[in-house]
Design a protein around this motif. Structure first.
Motif, PDB file in Angstrom:
ATOM      1  N   UNK A 179      13.109   1.536  -4.400  1.00 49.83           N
ATOM      2  CA  UNK A 179      13.853   1.463  -5.647  1.00 49.83           C
ATOM      3  C   UNK A 179      13.142   0.605  -6.684  1.00 49.83           C
ATOM      4  N   UNK A 180      12.478  -0.457  -6.243  1.00 47.90           N
ATOM      5  CA  UNK A 180      11.716  -1.289  -7.188  1.00 47.90           C
ATOM      6  C   UNK A 180      10.566  -0.486  -7.802  1.00 47.90           C
ATOM      7  N   UNK A 181       9.872   0.278  -6.963  1.00 54.40           N
ATOM      8  CA  UNK A 181       8.741   1.071  -7.441  1.00 54.40           C
ATOM      9  C   UNK A 181       9.203   2.119  -8.444  1.00 54.40           C
ATOM     10  N   UNK A 182      10.289   2.801  -8.132  1.00 50.47           N
ATOM     11  CA  UNK A 182      10.790   3.831  -9.040  1.00 50.47           C
ATOM     12  C   UNK A 182      11.393   3.215 -10.303  1.00 50.47           C
ATOM     13  N   UNK A 183      12.020   2.049 -10.151  1.00 52.97           N
ATOM     14  CA  UNK A 183      12.575   1.381 -11.317  1.00 52.97           C
ATOM     15  C   UNK A 183      11.499   0.988 -12.313  1.00 52.97           C
ATOM     16  N   UNK A 184      10.346   0.559 -11.806  1.00 50.00           N
ATOM     17  CA  UNK A 184       9.228   0.207 -12.676  1.00 50.00           C
ATOM     18  C   UNK A 184       8.655   1.447 -13.364  1.00 50.00           C
ATOM     19  N   UNK A 185       8.638   2.571 -12.648  1.00 45.72           N
ATOM     20  CA  UNK A 185       8.065   3.796 -13.204  1.00 45.72           C
ATOM     21  C   UNK A 185       9.001   4.487 -14.187  1.00 45.72           C
ATOM     22  N   UNK A 186      10.319   4.332 -13.982  1.00 40.14           N
ATOM     23  CA  UNK A 186      11.304   5.023 -14.826  1.00 40.14           C
ATOM     24  C   UNK A 186      12.383   4.035 -15.261  1.00 40.14           C
ATOM     25  N   UNK A 207       0.821  -1.226   0.000  1.00 42.37           N
ATOM     26  CA  UNK A 207       0.000   0.000   0.000  1.00 42.37           C
ATOM     27  C   UNK A 207       0.850   1.270   0.000  1.00 42.37           C
ATOM     28  N   UNK A 208       1.991   1.237   0.671  1.00 44.73           N
ATOM     29  CA  UNK A 208       2.869   2.406   0.667  1.00 44.73           C
ATOM     30  C   UNK A 208       3.501   2.599  -0.711  1.00 44.73           C
ATOM     31  N   UNK A 209       3.835   1.503  -1.381  1.00 44.53           N
ATOM     32  CA  UNK A 209       4.372   1.600  -2.737  1.00 44.53           C
ATOM     33  C   UNK A 209       3.361   2.261  -3.661  1.00 44.53           C
ATOM     34  N   UNK A 210       2.087   1.901  -3.503  1.00 45.66           N
ATOM     35  CA  UNK A 210       1.036   2.508  -4.322  1.00 45.66           C
ATOM     36  C   UNK A 210       0.938   4.005  -4.054  1.00 45.66           C
TER      37      UNK A 210
END
Length: 419
Positions: free
Chosen positions: A381-388, A342-345
């Motif tokens: 870092x996983x969340x940002x890596x997926x976005x960029x 939920x925090x990643x979202x």
């Protein structure tokens, strides 16, 4: 001579700096360390207030007293100005934070050999939330704390802007970048563009989520059930049962609320709950935590378990032997990922909103720069890596980048005006 001190007053750690020999210099807060844990401990026996590592050590050594952490999250709230008896005086959080900032000022002046009359303070993009009515009050509270600490005046600079100054972004002129600053209490995002005139901030945005929120979610999911959360309490006046009240477990999992649970009223309530609980062993552990004031010991154990699980250790556990011999809560990597989803979202939404405010598409981001201790979480870092996926991802000095930038900006503040 520098008269303005750049100060990064953080939820978990603080730092201060000024420019020396043309470069940002961070004040030594302890031998070999340029950060100071933003913690205080009121030692009842010695009748004194400890700060930083001595405060942490006093807590872990079981010294009789009151421990406080995450002071920054109290800014702007109703409890900021409430008086409470601590040592020989009735204090507010303004008094407590001012004492902490006064000590930072003292250490900086002792090292520099001259006074710092002015402060350039970092501030999160949001203290509580966009359009939250407490925002203005939070900054006003922090200003009051600096003045009470002995500074003649204080200016504020958004923390991501300070990080951009220190990040080396100017090494890539014409680039568009994103600062991702995940601290203890807030997550701030800044889209910037570099040019001949330096760094231009296109948009700042933030969400009130940080490392202490990660800890809270882990504690509620993995630890609080061992203390009776989710169990049933028999009705004292007749048949039937009721679920154990969630409020006390939520507060015990929240760094800044833990000290307020150590009251006679709360202990009596928990004692009654133990007698009526259908799982007395679990509820009894809650009683032990309150009786011996172990709430922050538990919180530190959760934090360490988070760090171990984040390193990829699938056998990571939260060690709770201080509450009951051999007690642990397993925290495998998959469980950590699910708890933090939920925090990643929320981080994804925060970044998307920042890009929209800047009028920039995700594919236009050339570089993502991470700042703040909690940016080391793989979830971030996983969340940002997926976005960029096509951007360069770089880690600055995650714990001190904001302080470095504030030191550089403070030097400009001191520079004489040429007319």
């Amino acid at each position: 001579m520098a008269h303005t001190l750049g100060i990064d007053f953080g939820t978990s750690n603080s730092a201060a700096g000024y420019v020396r020999d043309g470069k940002p210099h961070l004040v030594t807060m302890a031998p070999g360390e340029t950060t100071l844990p933003t913690t205080v401990f009121f030692d009842y026996d010695a009748r004194k207030m400890l700060m930083g590592h001595p405060a942490n050590d006093a807590l872990l050594d079981g010294i009789e007293g009151r421990f406080m952490r995450a002071l920054k999250r109290v800014l702007g709230t109703s409890i900021m100005h409430e008086k409470r008896q601590l040592l020989n005086a009735r204090m507010t959080f303004v008094d407590i934070i001012a004492r902490f900032l006064r000590e930072v000022k003292r250490r900086a002046e002792a090292e520099a050999g001259h006074p710092f009359d002015h402060a350039l303070s970092g501030r999160p993009v949001v203290f509580h939330g966009t359009n939250d009515p407490r925002e203005a009050q939070a900054e006003a509270d922090l200003r009051t704390c600096y003045l009470a600490a002995g500074f003649k005046d204080v200016s504020f600079l958004p923390e991501p802007e300070a990080a951009a100054i220190a990040s080396g972004a100017l090494d890539h002129p014409g680039a568009t970048g994103l600062i991702v600053d995940i601290g203890g209490g807030t997550s701030d995002f800044s889209v910037f563009r570099t040019g001949n005139d330096g760094v231009t901030i296109l948009a700042n945005h933030g969400v009130r989520i940080g490392g202490t929120d990660f800890d809270r979610s882990i504690s509620i999911d993995r630890v609080m059930p061992l203390f009776g959360a989710g169990t049933l309490i028999r009705n004292a006046m007749g048949p039937g049962t009721l679920p154990a009240p969630k409020g006390i477990f939520n507060d015990l999992a929240t760094w800044e609320k833990i000290p307020f649970l150590y009251t006679a009223k709360t202990r009596r309530m928990v004692s009654d709950m133990v007698q009526l609980s259908e799982e007395r062993d679990k509820m009894g552990r809650l009683g032990t935590v309150l009786e011996h004031e172990l709430g922050h010991d538990v919180a530190f154990a959760v934090e360490q378990g988070k760090i171990d699980a984040n390193s990829g250790r699938d056998d990571a556990v939260i060690a709770l032997a201080q509450v009951a011999s051999g007690l642990t809560a397993a925290l495998p990597v998959d469980a950590l990922r699910g708890i933090l989803d939920p925090h990643a979202a929320s981080l994804r939404r925060g970044v998307a909103e920042t890009l929209e405010m800047a009028g920039v598409e995700a594919g236009q981001i050339d570089q993502v720069i991470y700042v703040g201790g909690s940016s080391l979480m793989s979830m971030v870092t996983d969340t940002m890596g997926e976005s960029f996926p096509d951007a360069r991802h770089s880690f600055s000095e995650v714990f001190t980048a904001v302080a470095d930038g504030l030191a550089l900006a403070a030097d400009r503040h001191d520079a004489p005006v040429v007319t």
